[in-house]
Structures are given as C-alpha cells and as structure tokens.
Design a protein around this motif. Structure first.
Motif, PDB file in Angstrom:
ATOM      1  N   SER A  37       0.807  -1.224   0.000  1.00 15.92           N
ATOM      2  CA  SER A  37       0.000   0.000   0.000  1.00 15.92           C
ATOM      3  C   SER A  37       0.837   1.270   0.000  1.00 15.92           C
ATOM      4  O   SER A  37       0.325   2.348  -0.268  1.00 15.92           O
ATOM      5  CB  SER A  37      -0.921   0.005   1.233  1.00 15.92           C
ATOM      6  N   LEU A  38       2.124   1.153   0.324  1.00 15.55           N
ATOM      7  CA  LEU A  38       3.015   2.314   0.391  1.00 15.55           C
ATOM      8  C   LEU A  38       3.826   2.462  -0.892  1.00 15.55           C
ATOM      9  O   LEU A  38       4.318   1.476  -1.432  1.00 15.55           O
ATOM     10  CB  LEU A  38       3.976   2.169   1.569  1.00 15.55           C
ATOM     11  N   SER A  39       3.963   3.693  -1.345  1.00 19.10           N
ATOM     12  CA  SER A  39       4.843   3.963  -2.482  1.00 19.10           C
ATOM     13  C   SER A  39       6.292   3.872  -1.998  1.00 19.10           C
ATOM     14  O   SER A  39       6.553   3.941  -0.785  1.00 19.10           O
ATOM     15  CB  SER A  39       4.578   5.352  -3.045  1.00 19.10           C
ATOM     16  N   PRO A  40       7.244   3.722  -2.893  1.00 19.47           N
ATOM     17  CA  PRO A  40       8.647   3.679  -2.467  1.00 19.47           C
ATOM     18  C   PRO A  40       9.068   4.889  -1.639  1.00 19.47           C
ATOM     19  O   PRO A  40       9.766   4.730  -0.625  1.00 19.47           O
ATOM     20  CB  PRO A  40       9.410   3.611  -3.795  1.00 19.47           C
ATOM     21  N   ILE A  41       8.640   6.082  -2.028  1.00 17.77           N
ATOM     22  CA  ILE A  41       9.047   7.276  -1.275  1.00 17.77           C
ATOM     23  C   ILE A  41       8.392   7.305   0.094  1.00 17.77           C
ATOM     24  O   ILE A  41       8.991   7.785   1.069  1.00 17.77           O
ATOM     25  CB  ILE A  41       8.736   8.571  -2.070  1.00 17.77           C
ATOM     26  N   GLU A  42       7.185   6.764   0.232  1.00 18.26           N
ATOM     27  CA  GLU A  42       6.541   6.682   1.544  1.00 18.26           C
ATOM     28  C   GLU A  42       7.293   5.701   2.442  1.00 18.26           C
ATOM     29  O   GLU A  42       7.450   5.946   3.645  1.00 18.26           O
ATOM     30  CB  GLU A  42       5.082   6.268   1.391  1.00 18.26           C
ATOM     31  N   ILE A  43       7.759   4.613   1.872  1.00 11.33           N
ATOM     32  CA  ILE A  43       8.583   3.661   2.640  1.00 11.33           C
ATOM     33  C   ILE A  43       9.874   4.342   3.093  1.00 11.33           C
ATOM     34  O   ILE A  43      10.293   4.226   4.249  1.00 11.33           O
ATOM     35  CB  ILE A  43       8.884   2.415   1.794  1.00 11.33           C
ATOM     36  N   TYR A  44      10.503   5.041   2.181  1.00 15.54           N
ATOM     37  CA  TYR A  44      11.737   5.768   2.476  1.00 15.54           C
ATOM     38  C   TYR A  44      11.530   6.752   3.623  1.00 15.54           C
ATOM     39  O   TYR A  44      12.331   6.800   4.575  1.00 15.54           O
ATOM     40  CB  TYR A  44      12.184   6.489   1.208  1.00 15.54           C
ATOM     41  N   ASN A  45      10.441   7.527   3.564  1.00 11.74           N
ATOM     42  CA  ASN A  45      10.171   8.527   4.606  1.00 11.74           C
ATOM     43  C   ASN A  45       9.911   7.862   5.958  1.00 11.74           C
ATOM     44  O   ASN A  45      10.353   8.367   6.999  1.00 11.74           O
ATOM     45  CB  ASN A  45       8.982   9.405   4.209  1.00 11.74           C
ATOM     46  N   GLN A  46       9.199   6.739   5.953  1.00  6.96           N
ATOM     47  CA  GLN A  46       8.966   6.038   7.211  1.00  6.96           C
ATOM     48  C   GLN A  46      10.266   5.466   7.775  1.00  6.96           C
ATOM     49  O   GLN A  46      10.492   5.493   8.991  1.00  6.96           O
ATOM     50  CB  GLN A  46       7.942   4.915   7.024  1.00  6.96           C
ATOM     51  N   ALA A  47      11.105   4.940   6.903  1.00 13.07           N
ATOM     52  CA  ALA A  47      12.387   4.411   7.358  1.00 13.07           C
ATOM     53  C   ALA A  47      13.217   5.509   8.024  1.00 13.07           C
ATOM     54  O   ALA A  47      13.898   5.271   9.029  1.00 13.07           O
ATOM     55  CB  ALA A  47      13.147   3.795   6.190  1.00 13.07           C
ATOM     56  N   LEU A  48      13.148   6.711   7.470  1.00 12.28           N
ATOM     57  CA  LEU A  48      13.836   7.858   8.068  1.00 12.28           C
ATOM     58  C   LEU A  48      13.262   8.192   9.440  1.00 12.28           C
ATOM     59  O   LEU A  48      13.994   8.372  10.413  1.00 12.28           O
ATOM     60  CB  LEU A  48      13.704   9.077   7.155  1.00 12.28           C
ATOM     61  N   GLU A  49      11.932   8.285   9.507  1.00 12.53           N
ATOM     62  CA  GLU A  49      11.266   8.658  10.753  1.00 12.53           C
ATOM     63  C   GLU A  49      11.515   7.641  11.862  1.00 12.53           C
ATOM     64  O   GLU A  49      11.635   7.998  13.039  1.00 12.53           O
ATOM     65  CB  GLU A  49       9.758   8.801  10.505  1.00 12.53           C
ATOM     66  N   LEU A  50      11.584   6.375  11.487  1.00 10.54           N
ATOM     67  CA  LEU A  50      11.756   5.308  12.468  1.00 10.54           C
ATOM     68  C   LEU A  50      13.221   5.049  12.812  1.00 10.54           C
ATOM     69  O   LEU A  50      13.515   4.227  13.681  1.00 10.54           O
ATOM     70  CB  LEU A  50      11.131   4.015  11.935  1.00 10.54           C
ATOM     71  N   ASN A  51      14.126   5.746  12.119  1.00  5.17           N
ATOM     72  CA  ASN A  51      15.568   5.549  12.340  1.00  5.17           C
ATOM     73  C   ASN A  51      16.002   4.107  12.129  1.00  5.17           C
ATOM     74  O   ASN A  51      16.838   3.568  12.871  1.00  5.17           O
ATOM     75  CB  ASN A  51      15.971   6.017  13.751  1.00  5.17           C
TER      76      ASN A  51
END
Length: 219
Positions: A37-51
C-alpha cells in the motif's frame, strides 16, 4: 567472485536477533510496485522517521521500487551516511521439494542478467520455477538467498529448511509475526523452533515485517 556488498550484508544478517525487527533491521516489505500500500518514497520517509538502520523492499518479482528510490536518494545530494541503508530486495515464488514457497533475495546486483527471469512482474515457469535455479540466480547476482516465513507453507518448516540447506540457501526468515499481531512481535514458540532448526544447518536468520499496509511496524 564475491563482492564487498555480499560480505557486508552477510555480516549484518549475522547480527540479527529477535529484537532487531522492526526498529533496526527490516528485510521484508512491499510497495505499490507489487501488492503493498506504500509507495517507495513513503517507505523511504517512514524508514527515516523510524531511524531504521537497514531495510530492503522485497516486492514480488520486481526491483522497480529500489531503482526508483536510488534515483531519489542520489538526486538529493545528501550525505547518505545519515540515512537508513537501502539494500536490494526481491521476493520470488518457486518450488521447494514440490511445495510452493517464497524466496527473498537480498543485497544482489539489480542489473545482473541472472535475475532477468524473476524481475518481470510475473511468476517464473518451467525450470526457472525450481528453487535450485532461483538460489543459483541470486548467488550469481552476488546476493543472499533466504527462505521466507518457513512456517506458512503446506510442508512442515523443518522439512523445508532441511531441503533449503541442501540447495545452499544462505538464511531463513526466522523472526516473523505469524499471528499478525497489531504490534509486530516474532511469534515466540514457533520462531524459536525455526531458529534452532536453522542453526542446526548453519543457516543465518533474518527478520522482516512483511509489510503490505501503511506502516513498516506491522504487516
């Protein structure tokens, strides 16, 4: 010839424990390029937020999410050392001991010709469907071959892990939330049994949320 990326991701996998996922290492997730359900950039942003330290998008028979994100990350002209490490990933359907299973490829060269039968957004057919050929293709592309969620198939996990060891798999996706609990946690009893089984064949253990929804913290 084994490249340094292969050795690097192998050492990272060696460090995986039952507590690594989902906040540090997540080597199983899906984007909108397959059934996520997540686009690649949404995955990227979550990975950043979650460290998150290390992650891989393992879409079914596709590496398009990785290729898209690499372009975005490189275009930002930022110091990549401050960001989660994105590894190549893929999930391939194949036959292991006559049982339909999923194999994760990690850390491979996405441009390798050896992966051509498996990156075309469709399941392989004929001999290409055999797990032995999938593992060989991943290895020839300098990647790690992982038996995904071994307790989700028609054959018992110990039989499949035994067969995987004979075909030179590198690892087993040991830490997995089989109950799909809303707060991701590896299923303790079954995962501990899988861990012992994998160790008995000298196979490494990986982990991943197998995210299909809107949060990398759950499936």
């Amino acid at each position: 010839m084994i490249n340094k990326d292969f050795l690097c991701i192998k050492n990272i996998i060696k460090s995986v424990t039952k507590d690594s996922c989902p906040n540090s290492i997540n080597f199983h997730m899906h984007s909108t390029y397959s059934d996520g359900s997540l686009s690649p950039i949404e995955i990227y942003n979550q990975a950043l937020e979650l460290n998150i330290d290390h992650y891989a998008i393992t879409d079914h028979h596709s590496v398009d999410a990785y290729l898209e994100l690499v372009k975005i990350i490189e275009s930002d002209y930022l110091d990549s050392s401050f960001f989660p490490k994105l590894w190549t990933g893929i999930e391939i359907t194949c036959l292991l001991k006559g049982c339909l299973v999923h194999v994760l490829g990690l850390g491979f060269d996405p441009s390798s010709k050896h992966l051509l039968p498996y990156v075309e957004h469709r399941s392989a057919i004929g001999n290409e469907l055999l797990a032995s050929n999938v593992v060989d293709s991943i290895h020839n592309a300098n990647g790690i071959a992982v038996l995904a969620h071994p307790a989700r198939y028609k054959l018992p996990f110990d039989i499949l892990i035994n067969e995987a060891s004979k075909l030179n798999f590198d690892a087993v996706e040991t830490w997995y939330n089989y109950e799909r609990a809303p707060i991701w946690i590896p299923s303790e009893f079954i995962c501990d049994k899988i861990f012992d089984c994998a160790n008995s064949y000298s196979l490494l253990s990986t982990c991943g949320t197998d995210t299909h929804g809107l949060s990398l913290l759950r499936r």
